[in-house]
Each structure stands twice: as structure tokens, then as C-alpha cells.
Write a protein that holds these residues in place. Structure first.
Motif, PDB file in Angstrom:
ATOM      1  N   TRP A  31      -8.716   0.717  -0.082  1.00 45.34           N
ATOM      2  CA  TRP A  31      -7.891   1.221  -1.182  1.00 45.34           C
ATOM      3  C   TRP A  31      -8.635   2.253  -2.024  1.00 45.34           C
ATOM      4  O   TRP A  31      -8.029   3.192  -2.503  1.00 45.34           O
ATOM      5  N   ASP A  78     -10.215  -4.650   1.947  1.00 45.53           N
ATOM      6  CA  ASP A  78      -9.098  -4.071   1.187  1.00 45.53           C
ATOM      7  C   ASP A  78      -9.615  -3.210   0.037  1.00 45.53           C
ATOM      8  O   ASP A  78      -9.101  -2.116  -0.210  1.00 45.53           O
ATOM      9  N   HIS A 101      -4.277   4.164  -5.717  1.00 46.58           N
ATOM     10  CA  HIS A 101      -4.833   2.988  -5.053  1.00 46.58           C
ATOM     11  C   HIS A 101      -6.171   2.607  -5.691  1.00 46.58           C
ATOM     12  O   HIS A 101      -6.448   1.431  -5.948  1.00 46.58           O
ATOM     13  N   GLU A 160       0.818  -1.217   0.000  1.00 49.36           N
ATOM     14  CA  GLU A 160       0.000   0.000   0.000  1.00 49.36           C
ATOM     15  C   GLU A 160       0.850   1.264   0.000  1.00 49.36           C
ATOM     16  O   GLU A 160       0.524   2.239  -0.670  1.00 49.36           O
TER      17      GLU A 160
END
Length: 102
Positions: free
Chosen positions: A30, A26, A37, A2
Motif C-alpha cells: 500500500w 499489505d 493508499h 484497494e
């Protein structure tokens, strides 16, 4: 990962995300971070759907997926945030193939 992801995410980052056995948490996290991301997730979801449809690879099961309608709502909002047509089309492809995730 990340903290290290960078543009262009098509140089392995989204593939790494797919291989990381990502979860729904996730995906949500993100897409709430930086653009890099969010774009990683868009490409990863499209790759996941493509691989699962092709049956030549067996992607993992995404844990904690919401209901199909909640997932579609999430994707519609994600698509609306996109400026580039290519990203919009990738999200649309995931929406059209939503059954692959269930």
C-alpha cells in the motif's frame, strides 16, 4: 478495498484497513501505491498503536513484521516522504511507540 479507497481516508478507509487484519506485506504494498493508499496506512498504523496502547481493544497481530530496526528504517523513510506536518507527526508517533508492535 484497494481499488476503492479515496480521499479523505479519514472517512473510514484507514479504520477498514485496520479491521482487515493487514499484514506487513499489505503495509509495504500500500505504501508503494498511490498517495491515498500511503495515507491510509499512516492513519491505520497510528490507530493500531493507539488501540493497542489503550488496551480497550485488542488489535490483531501483524504477520510477517520485520525486525524492529527494519520497521523503524521503513517508518523514517515514510516520514521523509510526507509533505503535510500532520502526516509527519502521525508517523513520528508510530516510531515513538514502536515497542507496541512487538
Amino acid at each position: 478495498m484497494e481499488n476503492h479507497v479515496k480521499f479523505p481516508v479519514t472517512e473510514g478507509w484507514y479504520e477498514l484497513f485496520v479491521r482487515s487484519n493487514f499484514s506487513w506485506d499489505d503495509i509495504e504494498r500500500w505504501t508503494s501505491l498511490e498517495e491515498k493508499h500511503e495515507v491510509t496506512v499512516i492513519h491505520a498504523l497510528e490507530m493500531y498503536a493507539h488501540e493497542k496502547a489503550a488496551n480497550n481493544k485488542k488489535p490483531h497481530v501483524i504477520s510477517n513484521l520485520p525486525t524492529k530496526s527494519e520497521f523503524i528504517d521503513f517508518l523514517v523513510k515514510l516520514r521523509a516522504k510526507q509533505v503535510l506536518k500532520k502526516r509527519t507527526m502521525l508517523v513520528e508517533n508510530v516510531i515513538q511507540n514502536i515497542n507496541i508492535f512487538y
